[in-house]
Design an enzyme around this catalytic site. Sequence first.
Site, PDB file in Angstrom:
ATOM      1  N   GLU A 112     -17.560   3.720   5.429  1.00 24.02           N
ATOM      2  CA  GLU A 112     -17.422   2.980   4.169  1.00 24.02           C
ATOM      3  C   GLU A 112     -16.136   2.162   4.195  1.00 24.02           C
ATOM      4  O   GLU A 112     -15.150   2.609   4.752  1.00 24.02           O
ATOM      5  CB  GLU A 112     -17.294   3.957   2.981  1.00 24.02           C
ATOM      6  CG  GLU A 112     -18.366   5.002   2.900  1.00 24.02           C
ATOM      7  CD  GLU A 112     -17.935   6.215   2.053  1.00 24.02           C
ATOM      8  OE1 GLU A 112     -16.922   6.147   1.339  1.00 24.02           O
ATOM      9  OE2 GLU A 112     -18.632   7.233   2.141  1.00 24.02           O
ATOM     10  N   LYS A 114     -12.594   0.997   3.238  1.00 29.00           N
ATOM     11  CA  LYS A 114     -11.513   1.735   2.587  1.00 29.00           C
ATOM     12  C   LYS A 114     -10.892   0.830   1.536  1.00 29.00           C
ATOM     13  O   LYS A 114     -10.133  -0.087   1.846  1.00 29.00           O
ATOM     14  CB  LYS A 114     -10.461   2.180   3.606  1.00 29.00           C
ATOM     15  CG  LYS A 114      -9.388   3.076   3.007  1.00 29.00           C
ATOM     16  CD  LYS A 114      -8.516   3.674   4.098  1.00 29.00           C
ATOM     17  CE  LYS A 114      -7.547   4.718   3.557  1.00 29.00           C
ATOM     18  NZ  LYS A 114      -6.591   4.185   2.598  1.00 29.00           N
ATOM     19  N   ASP A 116      -8.600  -0.637  -1.358  1.00 19.81           N
ATOM     20  CA  ASP A 116      -7.175  -0.543  -1.607  1.00 19.81           C
ATOM     21  C   ASP A 116      -6.943  -0.562  -3.118  1.00 19.81           C
ATOM     22  O   ASP A 116      -6.640  -1.575  -3.715  1.00 19.81           O
ATOM     23  CB  ASP A 116      -6.476  -1.730  -0.933  1.00 19.81           C
ATOM     24  CG  ASP A 116      -5.010  -1.448  -0.723  1.00 19.81           C
ATOM     25  OD1 ASP A 116      -4.576  -0.312  -0.987  1.00 19.81           O
ATOM     26  OD2 ASP A 116      -4.297  -2.373  -0.303  1.00 19.81           O
ATOM     27  N   ARG A 135      -5.119  11.076  -8.438  1.00 19.98           N
ATOM     28  CA  ARG A 135      -5.013  12.032  -7.357  1.00 19.98           C
ATOM     29  C   ARG A 135      -3.692  12.804  -7.449  1.00 19.98           C
ATOM     30  O   ARG A 135      -3.629  13.990  -7.160  1.00 19.98           O
ATOM     31  CB  ARG A 135      -5.103  11.302  -6.014  1.00 19.98           C
ATOM     32  CG  ARG A 135      -5.281  12.222  -4.836  1.00 19.98           C
ATOM     33  CD  ARG A 135      -5.367  11.440  -3.531  1.00 19.98           C
ATOM     34  NE  ARG A 135      -4.072  11.359  -2.902  1.00 19.98           N
ATOM     35  CZ  ARG A 135      -3.637  12.219  -1.988  1.00 19.98           C
ATOM     36  NH1 ARG A 135      -4.405  13.193  -1.590  1.00 19.98           N
ATOM     37  NH2 ARG A 135      -2.440  12.102  -1.482  1.00 19.98           N
ATOM     38  N   TYR A 224     -17.039   7.486  -4.177  1.00 16.66           N
ATOM     39  CA  TYR A 224     -17.260   7.716  -2.753  1.00 16.66           C
ATOM     40  C   TYR A 224     -17.270   9.173  -2.313  1.00 16.66           C
ATOM     41  O   TYR A 224     -17.434   9.458  -1.129  1.00 16.66           O
ATOM     42  CB  TYR A 224     -16.265   6.938  -1.889  1.00 16.66           C
ATOM     43  CG  TYR A 224     -14.807   7.173  -2.242  1.00 16.66           C
ATOM     44  CD1 TYR A 224     -14.223   8.431  -2.129  1.00 16.66           C
ATOM     45  CD2 TYR A 224     -14.010   6.121  -2.671  1.00 16.66           C
ATOM     46  CE1 TYR A 224     -12.892   8.632  -2.438  1.00 16.66           C
ATOM     47  CE2 TYR A 224     -12.676   6.311  -2.982  1.00 16.66           C
ATOM     48  CZ  TYR A 224     -12.128   7.570  -2.870  1.00 16.66           C
ATOM     49  OH  TYR A 224     -10.823   7.764  -3.188  1.00 16.66           O
ATOM     50  N   LYS A 315      -7.708   2.090  10.362  1.00 12.75           N
ATOM     51  CA  LYS A 315      -6.912   1.084   9.640  1.00 12.75           C
ATOM     52  C   LYS A 315      -7.029  -0.284  10.300  1.00 12.75           C
ATOM     53  O   LYS A 315      -7.133  -0.383  11.522  1.00 12.75           O
ATOM     54  CB  LYS A 315      -5.435   1.507   9.635  1.00 12.75           C
ATOM     55  CG  LYS A 315      -5.190   2.870   9.014  1.00 12.75           C
ATOM     56  CD  LYS A 315      -5.168   2.796   7.513  1.00 12.75           C
ATOM     57  CE  LYS A 315      -3.792   2.350   7.067  1.00 12.75           C
ATOM     58  NZ  LYS A 315      -3.632   2.517   5.617  1.00 12.75           N
ATOM     59  N   CYS A 409      21.764 -27.907 -10.174  1.00 10.22           N
ATOM     60  CA  CYS A 409      20.491 -28.242  -9.548  1.00 10.22           C
ATOM     61  C   CYS A 409      20.730 -28.845  -8.167  1.00 10.22           C
ATOM     62  O   CYS A 409      21.466 -29.832  -8.039  1.00 10.22           O
ATOM     63  CB  CYS A 409      19.723 -29.226 -10.422  1.00 10.22           C
ATOM     64  SG  CYS A 409      18.195 -29.784  -9.633  1.00 10.22           S
ATOM     65  N   CYS A 412      19.530 -32.683  -8.396  1.00  7.00           N
ATOM     66  CA  CYS A 412      20.153 -33.731  -9.220  1.00  7.00           C
ATOM     67  C   CYS A 412      21.563 -33.388  -9.679  1.00  7.00           C
ATOM     68  O   CYS A 412      22.236 -34.220 -10.284  1.00  7.00           O
ATOM     69  CB  CYS A 412      19.272 -34.042 -10.434  1.00  7.00           C
ATOM     70  SG  CYS A 412      19.270 -32.726 -11.664  1.00  7.00           S
ATOM     71  N   CYS A 427      16.098 -26.397 -14.252  1.00  5.13           N
ATOM     72  CA  CYS A 427      16.820 -27.647 -14.372  1.00  5.13           C
ATOM     73  C   CYS A 427      16.174 -28.367 -15.550  1.00  5.13           C
ATOM     74  O   CYS A 427      14.967 -28.589 -15.550  1.00  5.13           O
ATOM     75  CB  CYS A 427      16.661 -28.482 -13.099  1.00  5.13           C
ATOM     76  SG  CYS A 427      17.230 -30.174 -13.308  1.00  5.13           S
ATOM     77  N   CYS A 432      15.162 -35.438 -13.188  1.00  8.25           N
ATOM     78  CA  CYS A 432      15.525 -34.833 -11.894  1.00  8.25           C
ATOM     79  C   CYS A 432      14.507 -35.249 -10.829  1.00  8.25           C
ATOM     80  O   CYS A 432      13.299 -35.067 -11.017  1.00  8.25           O
ATOM     81  CB  CYS A 432      15.548 -33.320 -12.047  1.00  8.25           C
ATOM     82  SG  CYS A 432      15.648 -32.432 -10.487  1.00  8.25           S
TER      83      CYS A 432
HETATM   84  S1  IVH Z   1     -12.592   9.641   1.111  1.00  7.25           S
HETATM   85  C1  IVH Z   1     -11.251  13.710   2.137  1.00  7.25           C
HETATM   86  N1  IVH Z   1     -13.557   7.225   0.949  1.00  7.25           N
HETATM   87  O1  IVH Z   1      -8.126   6.497   0.857  1.00  7.25           O
HETATM   88  C2  IVH Z   1     -11.739  12.366   1.784  1.00  7.25           C
HETATM   89  N2  IVH Z   1     -11.245   7.556   0.497  1.00  7.25           N
HETATM   90  O2  IVH Z   1      -6.225   8.295   2.499  1.00  7.25           O
HETATM   91  C3  IVH Z   1     -10.702  11.566   1.137  1.00  7.25           C
HETATM   92  N3  IVH Z   1     -10.054   5.516  -0.124  1.00  7.25           N
HETATM   93  O3  IVH Z   1      -6.827   8.733  -1.505  1.00  7.25           O
HETATM   94  C4  IVH Z   1     -11.080  10.286   0.559  1.00  7.25           C
HETATM   95  N4  IVH Z   1     -11.773   4.148   0.003  1.00  7.25           N
HETATM   96  O4  IVH Z   1      -7.603   6.439  -2.304  1.00  7.25           O
HETATM   97  C5  IVH Z   1     -12.470   8.003   0.840  1.00  7.25           C
HETATM   98  N5  IVH Z   1     -14.539   5.121   0.814  1.00  7.25           N
HETATM   99  C6  IVH Z   1     -13.459   5.900   0.702  1.00  7.25           C
HETATM  100  C7  IVH Z   1     -12.201   5.398   0.332  1.00  7.25           C
HETATM  101  C8  IVH Z   1     -11.121   6.261   0.257  1.00  7.25           C
HETATM  102  C9  IVH Z   1     -10.473   4.261  -0.275  1.00  7.25           C
HETATM  103  C10 IVH Z   1      -8.660   5.957  -0.309  1.00  7.25           C
HETATM  104  C11 IVH Z   1      -8.485   6.997  -1.364  1.00  7.25           C
HETATM  105  C12 IVH Z   1      -7.827   8.168  -0.703  1.00  7.25           C
HETATM  106  C13 IVH Z   1      -7.247   7.550   0.518  1.00  7.25           C
HETATM  107  C14 IVH Z   1      -7.217   8.570   1.615  1.00  7.25           C
END
Ligand code: IVH
Length: 690
Positions: A112, A114, A116, A135, A224, A315, A409, A412, A427, A432
Amino acid sequence: MGVPERLAELRRQIDSHNILYYVHDRPEISDAGYDRLMRDLQALEEEHPELITADSPTQRVGAAPQSELGTVTHRQPMLSLANAMDTAELEAFDGRVRKELGRDDPVEYLAEPKLDGLAVELVYEQGRFVQGSTRGDGVTGEDISANLRTIRAIPLTLTGSRSPDLLEVRGEVFMLRAEFEAMNRNRAEAGEPLFANPRNSAAGSLRMLDTRITAERPLRIYCYGPGVIEGHPAGGFGSQSAFLEALPGWGLPVNPDYRLCRGIAEVVAFYEELEARRETVPYDIDGLVVKVNAYGLQQVLGQRSRSPRWAVAGKFKAQQATTVVADIEASVGRTGAVTPVAHLEPVEVGGVTVSRATLHNQDEIDRKDVRIGDTVLVQRAGDVIPEVVQVITAKRPRGTKPYRLPEECPACGHALYRPEDEVVTRCINAACPAQVQGRIEHFASKGALDIDGLGTKIIARLLATGQVHTVADLYSLAYDDLAALEIERTVHTKEGTLQKQVPLGDKVASKLQAAIAASRRTTFARFLYGLGIRNVGEHLAKVLERAFGGDLQALLAAKPEELQAIDEVGPIVAEGLVRFAADEANRGLIDALLEAGLRWDRTEPAVTGPLPLAGKRFVFTGTLETMSRAEAQSAVEALGGRVSSGVSKKTDYLVAGTGAGTKAAKAEALGVAVIEEEAFRDILKGADGG
Ligand code: IVH
């Protein structure tokens, strides 16, 4: 239909439109239609407050701000993930999994994006949302139930087939990049401070004590993972894929962009594909989460102290890098705002070479204590200008000094000025040259008059040679003068590269002149935006275009109340417009542009001429005979009036239809005029002039 049934029906419709929109990405109703359902529900509940339920869509926003956020201990700790920094580390993860499971054949993984954002937990008991938390440190988090309730993507009651008695779901709260940017544009237009990125603004929004603020933020969620689940009708889930497939059926949003992979090779292919299209997914992601799909195997693998052995975060390449600040320049923009800009030793960040980064303003410089010579962490987020995140103080050379913006400035020499309650240094000399240059660049930019080929260098030369003083002068430039305009060019010769003054020449000049000529035929919104009125961005210019149908004189003559009667125009924008219109130099410039032949098509204004009901507030109660509530409301709004749901001192008219309830008594007590439908129709007619 009785009132309780009507209430239930409205609530069911609203909930189902939320699910169509947020879970299935398949809306079946316009925003206006949705708002109308909400208003109908609000109005009906106001007349029958005893029938309001806690999970009614009107109850998402709490009335009073909280004094603090409580804490919540998670029934099951919320773990974090170990990282895999590249393909090899993903393969190493797979190696460990297979060794632990004693398998030679490929393992099934669920991968999936990840997200942010901010990890949260939602708790549903008997299908009702009872609690939500952050969390935190994984064991205890903050109680953000009230904030989460405001997110329309989170169902207050689960729908569909029977859900578990206790369902804990984990997910990520985030913002779509486009919605984040729109929010920031609105904030800029309203003179409010901007958010750095979607993640920070999502996190901040969720911890607001006043949930009315949270409710205004474009927050979303994708779920998720499971927490504790009890009393599942099917006896539990067998796998992550089964879990993800079940959630939408209960109204819980799941990111559809996941993939079931047989073996690590398929995971790696998805990882590489996702990283390549990272910028085109509509939200920020920083990697790929890879999970062993079968829950039985997850059990066998177990966990380390804080992270599971059955999952890993692959990552993506960092969008951050470190480099050295070679210099700090104070750059003066078209509004006179002075922005400190760091000149950096070029460095590659996420595949792009970065050599400049904004430092925003003096307060930000002070907060981060950025100095010339410092090694800094820079980041690129989406298409936002790169920025300095922090100084690596351990690498600071001796003898550096805190940086202060100049007092005068740089363009000018005029004294710079910073109002006490603002972060921006300005300014205030309208003449200017840096501001004039900025104004012309803005006028010629894509969203404004869109004059192709009129770049920074040419504008600078036109100003320096005195051929242009204002944007209006562009339209009287003689072809010969343009062709002879000397521009600094980099030329490559046998002796090496050098800077040389070279005339524009016939080809460039004729193209440029054609582009200038073509820009005469424009739209009202482009013209307005191009004028560079404070707080009138591209979006607002379009709002004004619609409201005035391209009638410039009507806009210039509009009073603040009339402007504020336009949806999305607040007091700050209204005042900015009135001030702009009152300024003689601005009027002169507008006249000169019209004289130069700028024109646009007029359209049917959404509201004609001065707005007869501007500033008037109406409230409706009971049933109208000759029109629906929605029709009555749009009639009032089209004439500049506003409609609210509850009677207050500010109400001008309460329109009472048949079966009017308690509102009439309240209106009389407050001295608000109570009128019948016929009188209301007379007001509309009179105001219409018909
Ligand atoms: S699973 C044990 N699934 O990543 C499973 N986490 O470093 C833990 N995150 O705190 C999480 N997308 O904020 C999971 N599809 C996803 C995610 C996800 C983002 C973030 C989440 C978690 C951090 C883990």
